[in-house]
Write an enzyme that holds these catalytic residues in place. Structure first.
Site, short mmCIF file in Angstrom:
data_model
loop_
_atom_site.label_atom_id
_atom_site.label_comp_id
_atom_site.label_asym_id
_atom_site.label_seq_id
_atom_site.Cartn_x
_atom_site.Cartn_y
_atom_site.Cartn_z
N HIS A 94 6.98 -22.09 87.05
CA HIS A 94 8.09 -23.01 87.31
C HIS A 94 8.91 -23.12 86.04
O HIS A 94 8.36 -23.35 84.97
CB HIS A 94 7.54 -24.38 87.71
N HIS A 96 13.12 -24.26 84.46
CA HIS A 96 14.45 -24.80 84.73
C HIS A 96 15.48 -23.83 84.15
O HIS A 96 16.43 -24.25 83.51
CB HIS A 96 14.60 -26.19 84.13
N ASP A 119 15.55 -5.32 96.06
CA ASP A 119 14.31 -4.73 95.52
C ASP A 119 13.19 -5.77 95.47
O ASP A 119 12.02 -5.42 95.57
CB ASP A 119 14.54 -4.20 94.10
N HIS A 168 16.48 -29.54 91.90
CA HIS A 168 15.46 -29.42 90.86
C HIS A 168 15.55 -28.03 90.21
O HIS A 168 16.41 -27.85 89.34
CB HIS A 168 14.09 -29.73 91.51
N TYR A 226 8.14 3.74 95.72
CA TYR A 226 8.64 3.51 94.35
C TYR A 226 7.49 3.61 93.34
O TYR A 226 6.38 3.16 93.61
CB TYR A 226 9.28 2.13 94.30
ZN LIG Z 1 10.68 -29.01 87.07
#
Ligand SMILES: [Zn+2]
Length: 229
Positions: A94, A96, A119, A168, A226
């Site tokens: 995660h 930002h 892709d 977010h 690939y």
């Molecule tokens: Zn966050």
């Protein structure tokens, strides 16, 4: 316990900083050991320059701490929920990161405008519905995970390895924590490219399904050709 996984998770968190996807202590990466039923995740709020493998927190897939003296990342419940729902994934990231977060804040999915995107994603990078007041007041991190799972319903998590959370930022995943970092770097790049494309030509359209299928299934699924076999 899980020394190799701890080292991989630390390295993944540091790589997010090196790639410019994380500033200060924003963002977090985790990896899972399926055979142990345990995950390793970054501790909350520890400066990256001082983090060691021993600082990684080990929990079960319900988020109960099994080993570690530090508080785990506050997004642990979201990570744990993704591992429970998607048995094929091995890592979650995660961030930002700027461009991907801008799309999340705009509550817009990132359309598949070119083959770079196809892709990795067989369609748009999806975005969740905004969380309700009750979701936010309640178990916020688990409800964030639930919003992602609602949006991902019917999608193959490895054919769509990220979801933007409305207002977010992105959650990304992959077959390992290093692969989840790779996804996060790609999502940031796709977000920047799509923004530029639509700035140059606001009427730009997603590529055709033929081109999308061609590129996606060259890299994914039983007919993939690939790379080196
Ligand atoms: Zn966050």
């Amino acid at each position: 316990m899980l020394d190799a996984l701890r080292a991989e998770v630390l390295e993944a968190n540091l790589e997010l900083v090196r790639r410019g996807l994380v500033i200060f202590t924003f963002g977090n990466a985790s990896g899972v050991s399926r055979e142990d039923g345990l995950l390793a995740i970054k501790p909350s709020g520890v400066p990256y320059e001082r983090m060691t493998p021993d600082d990684m927190v080990i929990t079960d897939l319900d988020g109960n701490i099994v080993e570690g003296n530090l508080k785990p990342s506050s997004d642990l419940a979201t990570h744990a929920m993704l591992y429970r729902a998607f048995p094929s994934i091995g890592g979650v990231v995660h961030t930002h990161s700027r461009h991907a977060t801008a799309w999340a804040q705009a509550v817009r999915e990132i359309p598949c405008l070119g083959t770079t995107h196809a892709d990795y994603f067989h369609g748009s990078v999806p975005v969740t519905e905004p969380l309700s007041a009750a979701d936010i007041a309640g178990d916020y991190e688990a409800n964030t995970g639930a919003a992602i799972l609602r949006r991902m319903a019917g999608l193959d998590p490895l054919g769509c390895p990220a979801c933007l959370v409305a207002g977010h930022a992105p959650f990304c995943w992959g077959t390992s924590v290093a692969d989840a970092v790779h996804t996060a770097v790609i999502v940031e790049e796709l977000a920047a490219m799509a923004w530029m494309t639509l700035t140059i030509n606001p009427a730009a359209q997603p590529i055709s399904q033929h081109l999308r299928d061609k590129h996606h299934f060259r890299k994914h699924g039983p007919s993939a050709t690939y790379g080196q076999k």
